[in-house]
Structures are given as structure tokens and as C-alpha cells.
Scaffold this active site. Structure first.
Site, short mmCIF file in Angstrom:
data_model
loop_
_atom_site.label_atom_id
_atom_site.label_comp_id
_atom_site.label_asym_id
_atom_site.label_seq_id
_atom_site.Cartn_x
_atom_site.Cartn_y
_atom_site.Cartn_z
N GLU A 158 -18.02 32.17 7.65
CA GLU A 158 -18.10 30.89 6.92
C GLU A 158 -19.35 30.87 6.05
OE1 GLU A 158 -16.78 28.46 5.81
OE2 GLU A 158 -15.56 27.28 7.18
N ASP A 159 -19.30 30.10 4.99
CA ASP A 159 -20.51 29.92 4.17
C ASP A 159 -21.42 28.87 4.79
OD1 ASP A 159 -18.38 28.19 3.54
OD2 ASP A 159 -19.23 27.68 1.61
N PHE A 169 -28.17 19.01 -0.13
CA PHE A 169 -26.94 19.24 -0.89
C PHE A 169 -27.05 20.61 -1.55
CE2 PHE A 169 -23.99 17.10 -4.26
CZ PHE A 169 -23.11 18.15 -4.12
N ARG A 178 -20.34 28.19 -7.73
CA ARG A 178 -20.07 29.15 -6.65
C ARG A 178 -20.62 30.53 -7.00
NH1 ARG A 178 -16.20 26.85 -3.14
NH2 ARG A 178 -14.67 25.52 -4.13
C1 PRP Z 1 -16.80 23.81 2.91
C2 PRP Z 1 -17.33 25.07 3.57
C3 PRP Z 1 -16.90 24.94 4.99
C4 PRP Z 1 -16.86 23.43 5.20
C5 PRP Z 1 -18.03 23.00 6.01
O1 PRP Z 1 -15.46 24.01 2.57
O2 PRP Z 1 -16.82 26.23 2.97
O3 PRP Z 1 -15.63 25.49 5.21
O4 PRP Z 1 -16.92 22.81 3.91
O5 PRP Z 1 -18.03 21.61 6.22
P1 PRP Z 1 -17.69 20.94 7.61
O6 PRP Z 1 -18.43 21.69 8.68
O7 PRP Z 1 -18.22 19.54 7.42
O8 PRP Z 1 -16.21 20.95 7.80
P2 PRP Z 1 -14.64 23.08 1.58
O9 PRP Z 1 -13.65 22.31 2.39
O10 PRP Z 1 -15.59 22.28 0.71
O11 PRP Z 1 -13.83 24.12 0.71
P3 PRP Z 1 -14.37 25.33 -0.20
O12 PRP Z 1 -14.86 26.41 0.73
O13 PRP Z 1 -13.17 25.75 -0.98
O14 PRP Z 1 -15.49 24.80 -1.07
#
Ligand code: PRP
Length: 176
Positions: free
Chosen positions: A97-98, A151, A164
Site C-alpha cells: 500500500e502507499d 495532506f 501521482r
Molecule cells: C488511498 C490509498 C489507500 C487508502 C488509504 O486510496 O491508496 O488505499 O486511500 O486510506 P484509508 O486507510 O483511509 O482507507 P484511494 O481510495 O484514494 O485510491 P487511489 O489509490 O486510487 O488514490
């Protein structure tokens, strides 16, 4: 409103930490085939650099799930936007995960993955924001950087789908 991005984690710091983290996690999988699963889209940049540190057999797969609960899928309450290619049964899985923020996305992803009966599942995230966690009892096995409630954008993370592609992690602010 002008969007300003200040550097939080430089390209060099990212490289250094990802190399270190990669070596550490590689130890776990050096004698096992691992399926790395990146959760789209944010984790893709991290996955590609991180995976280069591995010396064993690495397969890569990609998953996109809806952030909204209530969707349906044969294996549970998860709405799958893009499903995995591989059968995970009996496999060693590493979720990449990122960022883990509230933990909702990861919880959803883990529920889906566990329903596929892998041998084991571990989680590696580049960024962790523990102060924002809503889902408790979520195990994150490997963390690149623990950050404050900022943020952040760049290196996979977006603001309205932009930024990104930045090669660093930045903090977003707005100026008139
Ligand atoms: C982001 C990120 C994680 C998640 C983390 O994804 O990549 O998957 O949010 O947040 P959380 O712990 O509050 O759930 P996002 O749904 O924004 O999609 P993306 O990766 O396409 O930007």
C-alpha cells in the site's frame, strides 16, 4: 487557489528507505514465492521500486476495490472494481500500500484476500498515519515512514488524480 507542494520526503530519502525496507522484507520471502498485491492506483509507484529489492520469486498482481461499503461480491461484502489475476490459495501474499490512513481500504482488501485462502498475508505500506486510524486491530507488518496527519501527495498519492507522478512525497497547501 494556488496549489503549493512542499517536500516532505525527498526522492533520496524515499530511495534509501525503500532499499532498506526491501532488504528487510526480502529476508522473509527469500525462500518462498511471494505474490505482491498492489492496491490501485496509489501503490503502483512504491511497488515497482520496492519489488526491485527482492531476490526470490516475485509475482505481481493488482486489485481495485470500492471505498464504499455495501457493494456485493461472491466472496463477501467487497465491491471489486478490478479483480486479481492469480488464485491465492496456499500462496504467500504481501499487500503493498502507499498509505494506511483510516484503515478502511486495507480492511476491505484484507477481507477479500483472506476469503481466497492464502497460506499467509502480510502488509507493507510506504506511509502510515496511525493518528487517523478508525479500524482497530489492523496489523501492518512493515512501514516505510510514519507520518503526522498531513495532506500528502506524490509518489503515487494524488490530489484530484494529479501529482501521482512526483518522485517525492509532498505536503499540499493552498494559497490565494
Ligand atoms: C488511498 C490509498 C489507500 C487508502 C488509504 O486510496 O491508496 O488505499 O486511500 O486510506 P484509508 O486507510 O483511509 O482507507 P484511494 O481510495 O484514494 O485510491 P487511489 O489509490 O486510487 O488514490
Amino acid at each position: 487557489m494556488k496549489e503549493i507542494i512542499d517536500v516532505l520526503i525527498s526522492k533520496e530519502e524515499l530511495h534509501r528507505r525503500i532499499t532498506e525496507l526491501g532488504k528487510e522484507v526480502n529476508e522473509e520471502y527469500k525462500d518462498k514465492e511471494v505474490i505482491m498485491i498492489a492496491v490501485l492506483k496509489g501503490a503502483v509507484m512504491f511497488l515497482t521500486d520496492f519489488a526491485k529489492e527482492f531476490t526470490g520469486d516475485v509475482l505481481m498482481d493488482f486489485l481495485a476495490v470500492s471505498s464504499y461499503h455495501g457493494g456485493t461480491h461472491s466472496s463477501g461484502n467487497v465491491r471489486v472494481l478490478k479483480d486479481l489475476e492469480y488464485d491465492l490459495e496456499g500462496k504467500h501474499v504481501l499487500v503493498v500500500e502507499d498509505i494506511v490512513d483510516t484503515g478502511r481500504s486495507l480492511e476491505t482488501v484484507l477481507r477479500l484476500i483472506n476469503s481466497r485462502k492464502p497460506a499467509d498475508v502480510k502488509v507493507c505500506t510506504l506511509l502510515d498515519k496511525p493518528s487517523q486510524r478508525i479500524i482497530e486491530n489492523l496489523t501492518v507488518d512493515y512501514v516505510g515512514f510514519t507520518i503526522e496527519n498531513l495532506f500528502v501527495v506524490g509518489y503515487g498519492l494524488d490530489y484530484e488524480e494529479k501529482y501521482r507522478n512526483l518522485d517525492y512525497v509532498g505536503v499540499m497547501r493552498f494559497e490565494d
